[in-house]
Scaffold this active site. Structure first.
Site, short mmCIF file in Angstrom:
data_model
loop_
_atom_site.label_atom_id
_atom_site.label_comp_id
_atom_site.label_asym_id
_atom_site.label_seq_id
_atom_site.Cartn_x
_atom_site.Cartn_y
_atom_site.Cartn_z
NE ARG A 136 -2.29 -3.22 -1.83
CZ ARG A 136 -0.76 -2.91 -1.34
NH1 ARG A 136 -0.08 -2.52 -0.14
NH2 ARG A 136 0.19 -4.57 -1.88
NE ARG B 138 9.02 0.15 5.00
CZ ARG B 138 8.21 0.98 4.00
NH1 ARG B 138 7.81 2.39 4.85
NH2 ARG B 138 7.06 1.16 3.28
#
Length: 314
Positions: A161, A137
């Site tokens: 991350r 998305r």
């Protein structure tokens, strides 16, 4: 007084964010029910899920959303745990037989966060910059706005991350504002991306608590924590997703907002390359949340045509 046996056993994934959400649930339960405030009354059990164990491939390749809930569902149905705490955006739209979702906690910030050491916003990234994202998305909406950027698969928990970003593996990444806030890491956010620029995932920022349908005690305990406004919003968004048969292979965004008694819903589907986008919106009464979501999903199924999702799935 310490209880000999825990009154409630809560199952959770072991990531720092999952544990933060479970600790929030535990604290809310203890505040609502004096007997659950006693030492030892609530026990937390960490359960590894398939989604946690497989980190080297995109979720879409290994089966999608249920990967983060299956083992918790099994532990609940076997009686090993009474409750499970989930990020609602990881919960499949159809729950296994025997499992209920009676509680949505008050929803956090629904926006996505842009994080970069090289630019102040998505618009400021230089041509050809690399963005790491595990979300189709987000990737599709980035490419819709900036087709010159390169989006690469980027999995792992929030801390992983952020570390990869510092090491220069990518030029920028996007994470949920809600998760960063719950982890006390919002100082890493370069800029929050407004929902008009990037529609969030269905139920982003919402925590759901599941229990067995026949466990009356667990049902009673968690019903006291339910936030009706958050539940209505999530109901509309999940109905939209259910009609689209959304999985991790399908870039779908949705956001329902409640203003007094008026519920508004925006939804979109987008091709992974960002080139084709179909969007819609609805306004209605909060009692019609599920019907609004289904109707909006129905419209986009019609707009996209039969080949749109097939092209994504294969």
């Amino acid at each position: 007084m310490t209880t000999k046996h825990p009154i409630l056993r809560i199952g959770t994934r072991g990531s720092p964010l999952a544990l933060a959400q479970t600790h929030e649930t535990r604290d809310r339960l203890a505040a609502a029910w004096p007997e659950l405030a006693a030492p030892g009354a609530i026990e937390i059990e960490v359960i590894k899920t398939t989604g946690d164990l497989i980190q080297d491939r995109p979720l879409a390749e290994i089966g999608g959303k249920g990967l983060f809930t299956k083992e918790l569902d099994e532990a609940m149905l076997s009686g090993r745990i009474h409750l499970a705490v989930h990020s609602m955006k990881d919960v499949p739209t159809v729950l296994p037989d025997g499992i209920d979702l009676p509680c949505i906690l008050p929803r956090e910030d629904v926006r996505d966060a842009f994080i970069s050491l090289k630019a102040n916003s998505l618009a400021e990234l230089p041509e050809g910059a690399v963005i790491g994202s595990a979300s189709l998305r987000r990737g599709a909406q980035i490419l819709h706005r900036r087709p010159d950027l390169k989006v690469v698969n980027f999995r792992g928990n929030v801390q992983t991350r952020l570390r990869k970003l510092e090491e220069g593996v990518v030029d920028a990444t996007l994470l949920a504002m809600a998760g960063l806030r719950r982890l006390g890491l919002s100082q890493h956010v370069t800029a929050a991306i407004e929902v008009d620029d990037m529609l969030p995932a269905v139920a982003q920022g919402a925590i759901g608590i599941t229990c067995r349908a026949d466990d009356e005690a667990a049902q009673r305990y968690i019903a006291a924590l339910n936030c009706p406004v958050s539940q209505i919003r999530v109901t509309a968004e999940r109905a939209f997703l259910a009609r689209l048969d959304g999985s991790c292979r399908t870039p779908i965004g949705a956001l329902a907002e409640l203003d007094g008694a008026v519920l508004s819903l925006r939804g979109l589907i987008i091709s992974p390359d960002g080139k084709t986008i179909h969007a819609t919106s609805r306004t209605g009464a909060q009692a019609d949340a599920a019907a609004m979501g289904t109707d909006a999903g129905e419209e986009l199924v019609g707009k996209a045509g039969p080949g749109f999702f097939d092209a994504i799935k294969h």
